[in-house]
Write a protein that holds these residues in place. Structure first.
Motif, PDB file in Angstrom:
ATOM      1  N   LEU A  12      40.186  44.900  55.444  1.00 23.45           N
ATOM      2  CA  LEU A  12      39.762  45.779  54.368  1.00 23.45           C
ATOM      3  C   LEU A  12      38.256  45.578  54.182  1.00 23.45           C
ATOM      4  O   LEU A  12      37.805  44.470  53.907  1.00 23.45           O
ATOM      5  CB  LEU A  12      40.514  45.428  53.081  1.00 23.45           C
ATOM      6  N   ILE A  13      37.493  46.650  54.378  1.00 22.36           N
ATOM      7  CA  ILE A  13      36.035  46.571  54.249  1.00 22.36           C
ATOM      8  C   ILE A  13      35.662  47.012  52.842  1.00 22.36           C
ATOM      9  O   ILE A  13      35.789  48.168  52.489  1.00 22.36           O
ATOM     10  CB  ILE A  13      35.319  47.469  55.287  1.00 22.36           C
ATOM     11  N   GLY A  14      35.215  46.082  52.042  1.00 23.23           N
ATOM     12  CA  GLY A  14      34.778  46.368  50.686  1.00 23.23           C
ATOM     13  C   GLY A  14      35.887  46.207  49.667  1.00 23.23           C
ATOM     14  O   GLY A  14      37.020  46.603  49.895  1.00 23.23           O
ATOM     15  N   CYS A  15      35.551  45.584  48.553  1.00 25.57           N
ATOM     16  CA  CYS A  15      36.528  45.362  47.493  1.00 25.57           C
ATOM     17  C   CYS A  15      36.066  46.040  46.213  1.00 25.57           C
ATOM     18  O   CYS A  15      35.945  45.427  45.166  1.00 25.57           O
ATOM     19  CB  CYS A  15      36.752  43.864  47.290  1.00 25.57           C
ATOM     20  N   GLY A  16      35.804  47.344  46.356  1.00 21.91           N
ATOM     21  CA  GLY A  16      35.489  48.153  45.190  1.00 21.91           C
ATOM     22  C   GLY A  16      36.789  48.604  44.540  1.00 21.91           C
ATOM     23  O   GLY A  16      37.848  48.014  44.754  1.00 21.91           O
ATOM     24  N   PRO A  17      36.743  49.663  43.745  1.00 23.56           N
ATOM     25  CA  PRO A  17      37.941  50.127  43.045  1.00 23.56           C
ATOM     26  C   PRO A  17      39.117  50.429  43.973  1.00 23.56           C
ATOM     27  O   PRO A  17      40.244  50.032  43.694  1.00 23.56           O
ATOM     28  CB  PRO A  17      37.471  51.393  42.329  1.00 23.56           C
ATOM     29  N   GLY A  18      38.864  51.107  45.082  1.00 25.05           N
ATOM     30  CA  GLY A  18      39.949  51.428  46.013  1.00 25.05           C
ATOM     31  C   GLY A  18      40.527  50.199  46.683  1.00 25.05           C
ATOM     32  O   GLY A  18      41.746  50.062  46.814  1.00 25.05           O
ATOM     33  N   GLY A  19      39.655  49.298  47.114  1.00 20.13           N
ATOM     34  CA  GLY A  19      40.112  48.074  47.753  1.00 20.13           C
ATOM     35  C   GLY A  19      40.888  47.189  46.803  1.00 20.13           C
ATOM     36  O   GLY A  19      41.913  46.602  47.163  1.00 20.13           O
ATOM     37  N   MET A  20      40.418  47.095  45.554  1.00 17.14           N
ATOM     38  CA  MET A  20      41.130  46.282  44.563  1.00 17.14           C
ATOM     39  C   MET A  20      42.504  46.867  44.266  1.00 17.14           C
ATOM     40  O   MET A  20      43.484  46.128  44.117  1.00 17.14           O
ATOM     41  CB  MET A  20      40.314  46.170  43.277  1.00 17.14           C
TER      42      MET A  20
END
Length: 83
Positions: A12-20
């Motif tokens: 998973l690349i990036g832990c912004g709103p979608g990743g979280m």
């Protein structure tokens, strides 16, 4: 064990709103006993999760450090329906 029984390894690349949200629901399914889930490794450039929702540290209010930059597109062309 059979190859079909092995869990997928996912990045998973990036832990912004979608990743979280993805990680949250994955953990809920895992806690509910679902065993057919991928193994996920998350890579985040910033010092913490949150993406654009992440608060800016007091020592970098101008977001001059790369890890605090708010990455938005200067220009974006998308070939998708407008409806």
């Amino acid at each position: 064990s059979d190859a079909k029984d092995k869990a997928l390894d996912v990045v998973l690349i990036g832990c912004g709103p979608g990743g979280m949200m993805f990680l949250h629901h994955l953990n809920k399914k895992r806690a509910a006993g679902d065993v057919n889930l991928p193994n996920v490794t998350c890579f985040e450039r910033g010092p913490s999760a949150g993406g654009l929702w992440r608060d800016v540290p007091d020592d970098d209010k101008e977001r001059s450090k790369i890890e605090n930059a708010a990455l938005m597109y200067d220009d974006l062309w998308s070939n998708t329906p407008k409806e």
